[in-house]
Motif scaffolding. Structure first.
Motif, short mmCIF file in Angstrom:
data_model
loop_
_atom_site.label_atom_id
_atom_site.label_comp_id
_atom_site.label_asym_id
_atom_site.label_seq_id
_atom_site.Cartn_x
_atom_site.Cartn_y
_atom_site.Cartn_z
N VAL A 197 0.82 -1.22 0.00
CA VAL A 197 0.00 0.00 0.00
C VAL A 197 0.85 1.27 0.00
O VAL A 197 0.34 2.36 -0.27
CB VAL A 197 -1.00 0.03 1.19
N ASP A 198 2.15 1.15 0.29
CA ASP A 198 3.00 2.35 0.32
C ASP A 198 3.90 2.44 -0.92
O ASP A 198 4.88 3.18 -0.92
CB ASP A 198 3.88 2.34 1.59
N GLU A 199 3.58 1.71 -1.98
CA GLU A 199 4.45 1.73 -3.17
C GLU A 199 4.17 2.99 -4.00
O GLU A 199 3.06 3.16 -4.53
CB GLU A 199 4.19 0.47 -4.00
N PRO A 200 5.17 3.85 -4.20
CA PRO A 200 4.90 5.18 -4.77
C PRO A 200 4.99 5.23 -6.30
O PRO A 200 5.64 6.13 -6.85
CB PRO A 200 5.98 6.04 -4.12
N VAL A 201 4.34 4.31 -7.00
CA VAL A 201 4.48 4.26 -8.47
C VAL A 201 4.07 5.59 -9.11
O VAL A 201 4.70 6.05 -10.08
CB VAL A 201 3.63 3.10 -9.04
N GLN A 202 3.03 6.23 -8.58
CA GLN A 202 2.54 7.47 -9.21
C GLN A 202 3.61 8.56 -9.27
O GLN A 202 3.59 9.41 -10.16
CB GLN A 202 1.26 7.98 -8.50
N TRP A 203 4.58 8.51 -8.35
CA TRP A 203 5.63 9.54 -8.32
C TRP A 203 6.64 9.36 -9.45
O TRP A 203 7.44 10.25 -9.72
CB TRP A 203 6.35 9.54 -6.96
N LEU A 204 6.60 8.19 -10.10
CA LEU A 204 7.48 7.98 -11.25
C LEU A 204 6.92 8.63 -12.52
O LEU A 204 7.61 8.72 -13.53
CB LEU A 204 7.63 6.48 -11.54
N LEU A 205 5.64 9.03 -12.46
CA LEU A 205 4.94 9.41 -13.68
C LEU A 205 4.82 10.92 -13.86
O LEU A 205 4.64 11.65 -12.88
CB LEU A 205 3.53 8.81 -13.67
N GLY A 206 4.89 11.34 -15.12
CA GLY A 206 4.64 12.75 -15.41
C GLY A 206 3.19 13.09 -15.09
O GLY A 206 2.88 14.20 -14.64
N ASP A 207 2.30 12.15 -15.34
CA ASP A 207 0.89 12.36 -15.02
C ASP A 207 0.48 11.37 -13.94
O ASP A 207 0.08 10.24 -14.23
CB ASP A 207 0.04 12.14 -16.29
N PRO A 208 0.57 11.77 -12.66
CA PRO A 208 0.27 10.82 -11.58
C PRO A 208 -1.15 10.27 -11.65
O PRO A 208 -1.41 9.18 -11.17
CB PRO A 208 0.51 11.62 -10.30
N ARG A 209 -2.06 11.03 -12.28
CA ARG A 209 -3.44 10.53 -12.35
C ARG A 209 -3.58 9.34 -13.30
O ARG A 209 -4.61 8.69 -13.34
CB ARG A 209 -4.37 11.64 -12.83
N ALA A 210 -2.52 9.08 -14.08
CA ALA A 210 -2.56 7.91 -14.96
C ALA A 210 -2.52 6.62 -14.13
O ALA A 210 -2.83 5.55 -14.64
CB ALA A 210 -1.39 7.94 -15.93
N CYS A 211 -2.12 6.74 -12.87
CA CYS A 211 -2.04 5.56 -11.99
C CYS A 211 -3.23 5.58 -11.03
O CYS A 211 -3.34 6.45 -10.17
CB CYS A 211 -0.72 5.60 -11.20
N ARG A 212 -4.12 4.64 -11.20
CA ARG A 212 -5.29 4.56 -10.33
C ARG A 212 -5.16 3.36 -9.39
O ARG A 212 -4.53 2.36 -9.73
CB ARG A 212 -6.58 4.40 -11.15
N VAL A 213 -5.78 3.49 -8.22
CA VAL A 213 -5.81 2.38 -7.26
C VAL A 213 -7.27 1.91 -7.21
O VAL A 213 -8.07 2.44 -6.46
CB VAL A 213 -5.34 2.83 -5.86
N PRO A 214 -7.63 0.92 -8.05
CA PRO A 214 -9.04 0.54 -8.10
C PRO A 214 -9.53 -0.16 -6.84
O PRO A 214 -10.71 -0.13 -6.54
CB PRO A 214 -9.12 -0.41 -9.31
N ASP A 215 -8.59 -0.76 -6.08
CA ASP A 215 -9.05 -1.46 -4.89
C ASP A 215 -7.89 -1.69 -3.93
O ASP A 215 -6.74 -1.73 -4.33
CB ASP A 215 -9.65 -2.83 -5.26
N GLU A 216 -8.26 -1.81 -2.66
CA GLU A 216 -7.30 -2.22 -1.63
C GLU A 216 -7.95 -3.40 -0.93
O GLU A 216 -9.17 -3.40 -0.74
CB GLU A 216 -7.09 -1.07 -0.65
#
Ligand SMILES: CC(C)(COP(=O)(O)OP(=O)(O)OC[C@H]1O[C@@H](n2cnc3c(N)ncnc32)[C@H](O)[C@@H]1OP(=O)(O)O)[C@@H](O)C(=O)NCCC(=O)NCCS
Length: 407
Positions: free
Chosen positions: A277-296
């Motif tokens: 749950v703490d994996e910061p994949v969105q910070w690798l991206l120019g557009d962080p909104r391209a990374c969605r978390v559909p479920d936990e």
């Protein structure tokens, strides 16, 4: 007096148990070819069956494993799986009888903890299992993602058995560092990687640093598969790359492996499940909104089989002591008071300040949830209100627990 009894299964009964289990999940029996692979995963002494009128009506199993706990110690762990009761025997106490026998057998075998993945959340709390870690799903719109950087090391595709061998070696080196991670047993790889590699065309990519660190220089790997979609994007079904297993020994390797999968051509979506749950994949991206978390989702359902040994195995933060009262119906020798201090844990006769059922203690054990949260949600009895803050301090962890191995 019950109308069924529980026994340890021998080799000749494993296939019946497996067929029974698959039936409870509404799957057909494994064909002969598949069974040849699956039978290796049955450990002598670790599969149990419930019988009535000479027929098997329920089964449970566990794999021998180890688990890392906060502070870095590793304890013996039973990975419970293949739990099922035949549909014409459910709700008559068969699972309860199997659980009673299995908990006792695992504890006798020296397992300090057990864990499982729950098909349904209402089943296992009564047997002392509590949710102790979570995972999340990720969906990344690859065409929007615009990664901010490029890999700094080398990521190479390794085919066939060599890929599996390197992945296994790296996994063994990289797991058991974070609390909640476990060792995998040999058949885990056979069933989840070797068999799937053929059936699902799995790929394995291995990362090495430009400045080699370990003996091989390899410091991470990713197992993934690509499901082709429609060439015409208007058809809706995109080509999807699914990350199935990704482990890295350092932050550079981690970033490189994600940048690698995001860079694979002709892919519309990169998805992953079972990620921390703490994996910061969105910070690798120019557009962080391209990374969605559909479920936990709940991941590890943890059972403390030997409470004193488990409490002693982990470390605690600096702070004032607390006396916990533990209730365990299935393994009553765990019930009692434990004084937890920054220097360790002792069993005491003192009146408890907080009283928890053993499943609730399991939820707090790896540090994923605080005693205050458990109290606020009425999951424990507070005798001494000041004790909550003390327990929170002692049990706090720097890194959220995660397992990362599905079984
Ligand atoms: C889940 C399963 C093993 C339960 O077996 P069972 O023999 O019916 O369980 P028991 O009769 O021992 O049930 C004990 C208690 O748990 C409850 N319980 C069992 N399964 C439950 C479920 N799925 N949802 C809610 N409650 C459940 C029972 O109502 C009973 O409660 P009680 O003690 O208050 O009366 C069985 O339903 C099954 O095989 N399901 C399909 C396969 C599956 O999901 N396996 C688990 C994989 S992780």
């Amino acid at each position: 007096m019950t109308d069924h009894d529980v026994r340890v299964l021998d080799d000749s009964q494993f296939r019946t148990a497996h067929t029974l289990f698959r039936g409870t999940l509404h799957n057909a029996p494994a064909p002969d070819e598949q069974w040849k692979v699956v039978q290796e995963s049955y450990e002598p002494g670790r599969a149990l069956g419930a019988f009535a009128d000479g027929k098997m009506i329920g089964t449970v199993q566990s794999f021998p494993s180890r688990m890392a706990v906060p502070g870095g110690a590793v304890v013996q762990h039973g990975a419970v799986s293949r739990v099922g009761v035949r549909a014409d025997w459910t709700r008559r106490g068969v699972l309860s009888a199997l659980q009673r026998a299995q908990l006792r057998a695992m504890r006798s075998a020296g397992d300090v903890v057990a864990s499982l993945r729950a098909s349904e959340t209402m089943i296992y709390g009564r047997y002392g299992y509590g949710v102790a870690s979570r995972f999340r799903y990720l969906d990344i719109d690859r065409r929007r993602a615009a990664p901010r950087s490029r890999p700094v090391g080398r990521v190479r595709l390794v085919e066939g058995e060599a890929g599996e061998r390197i992945a296994r070696e790296l996994f063994d080196e990289l797991t058991l560092r974070r609390a909640g991670t476990i060792s995998r047993w040999p058949s885990w790889w056979t069933l989840n990687v070797r068999r799937a590699a053929v059936e699902q065309n799995l790929k394995i990519a291995v990362r090495s640093s430009s400045v080699p660190s370990g003996p091989s220089g390899d410091d991470g790997y990713v197992v993934f598969k690509v499901e082709p979609g429609e060439n015409d994007p208007r058809q809706g079904k995109q080509t999807r790359l699914s990350v199935l297993d990704l482990w890295a020994g350092n932050a550079e390797a981690w970033a490189d492996l994600w940048l690698f999968v995001l860079g694979v051509d002709l892919v519309g979506e990169v998805s992953a499940e079972g990620r921390p749950v703490d994996e910061p994949v969105q910070w690798l991206l120019g557009d962080p909104r391209a990374c969605r978390v559909p479920d936990e989702f709940d991941e590890t359902w943890l059972r403390l089989l030997d409470v004193p040994t488990a409490l002693t195995a982990r470390t605690y933060r600096e702070g004032e002591p607390v006396v916990l009262g533990v209730r365990d119906v299935y393994l009553p020798e765990n019930s009692g008071s434990y004084r937890v201090t920054a220097d360790g844990v002792t069993r005491v006769e003192d009146e408890p300040e907080l009283v928890v059922d053993v499943d609730v203690l399991a939820s707090a054990y790896l540090g994923d949830v605080s005693f205050s949260t458990l109290a606020a949600t009425r999951r424990l009895d507070v005798v001494e209100p000041d004790a909550l803050a003390r327990a929170d301090t002692l049990f706090a962890v720097a890194e959220v627990p995660w397992c990362g191995s599905y079984f």
